[in-house]
Scaffold this motif. Structure first.
Motif, PDB file in Angstrom:
ATOM      1  N   GLN A   1       0.870  -1.168   0.000  1.00  0.00           N
ATOM      2  CA  GLN A   1       0.000   0.000   0.000  1.00  0.00           C
ATOM      3  C   GLN A   1       0.907   1.216   0.000  1.00  0.00           C
TER       4      GLN A   1
ATOM      5  N   PHE B   1      -3.553   0.291  -3.281  1.00  0.00           N
ATOM      6  CA  PHE B   1      -4.307  -0.232  -2.154  1.00  0.00           C
ATOM      7  C   PHE B   1      -4.306  -1.761  -2.080  1.00  0.00           C
TER       8      PHE B   1
ATOM      9  N   MET C   1      -7.136   5.874   5.400  1.00  0.00           N
ATOM     10  CA  MET C   1      -7.944   5.027   4.514  1.00  0.00           C
ATOM     11  C   MET C   1      -8.187   3.658   5.145  1.00  0.00           C
ATOM     12  N   ASP C   2      -7.170   3.120   5.822  1.00  0.00           N
ATOM     13  CA  ASP C   2      -7.344   1.828   6.502  1.00  0.00           C
ATOM     14  C   ASP C   2      -8.367   1.922   7.629  1.00  0.00           C
TER      15      ASP C   2
ATOM     16  N   SER D   1     -13.292   5.607  -3.724  1.00  0.00           N
ATOM     17  CA  SER D   1     -13.439   6.859  -2.975  1.00  0.00           C
ATOM     18  C   SER D   1     -12.423   7.908  -3.414  1.00  0.00           C
TER      19      SER D   1
ATOM     20  N   ASP E   1     -11.781  -4.029   0.611  1.00  0.00           N
ATOM     21  CA  ASP E   1     -11.357  -2.750   1.173  1.00  0.00           C
ATOM     22  C   ASP E   1     -10.576  -1.932   0.147  1.00  0.00           C
TER      23      ASP E   1
ATOM     24  N   PHE F   1     -11.853   2.371   5.730  1.00  0.00           N
ATOM     25  CA  PHE F   1     -12.212   1.158   4.989  1.00  0.00           C
ATOM     26  C   PHE F   1     -11.371  -0.019   5.470  1.00  0.00           C
TER      27      PHE F   1
ATOM     28  N   LYS G   1     -11.494   1.836  -1.283  1.00  0.00           N
ATOM     29  CA  LYS G   1     -10.515   2.931  -1.244  1.00  0.00           C
ATOM     30  C   LYS G   1     -10.320   3.525  -2.632  1.00  0.00           C
TER      31      LYS G   1
END
Length: 131
Positions: free
Chosen positions: A12, A116, A64-65, A89, A82, A68, A86
């Protein structure tokens, strides 16, 4: 003019692609126009954010984690729902004004490819158009 770039991404993270975008604009010869940066992946994204403090990138991924998280209730068989959330979004593209042969960015702004669901080999595209 369309340019294609390859990336090797971490698990990520946010990869600064501002240099590649500037190179595409220079090579295109466009002095005034627009530039679209596009990610053709459903678990990656493109955004513009601060490029001065590297902690912003870490905070972005951390946030973000938190928004989501990976949850056992997700039904998608690949186990990366997830990452899809991300990606959607943040978005698949950014449009930047080109003026005087350069991207019009704020003092602290950079252009980022967001990963992601890596590590992976990724692509992104830059389309530069006269305007």
């Amino acid at each position: 003019m369309l340019f294609e770039f390859d990336l090797k991404t971490p698990a990520q993270g946010m990869i600064d692609i501002t240099r590649e975008v500037r190179e595409a604009i220079t090579e295109s010869g466009v002095d005034e126009g627009i530039c679209v940066i596009f990610c053709p992946h459903t678990t990656g994204a493109v955004t513009i954010n601060e490029n001065a403090d590297p902690d912003v990138k870490a905070d972005f991924i951390f946030g973000m984690d938190k928004i989501f998280p990976d949850m056992k209730e997700f039904r998608h068989s690949e186990g990366n729902s997830d990452a899809h959330l991300k990606s959607s979004s943040v978005g698949a593209s950014e449009t930047v004004i080109v003026t005087k042969g350069r991207p019009l960015l704020g003092t602290w702004q950079g252009i980022y490819f967001c990963e992601f669901d890596g590590p992976r080999k990724r692509k992104f595209y830059v389309k530069v158009m006269r305007g």
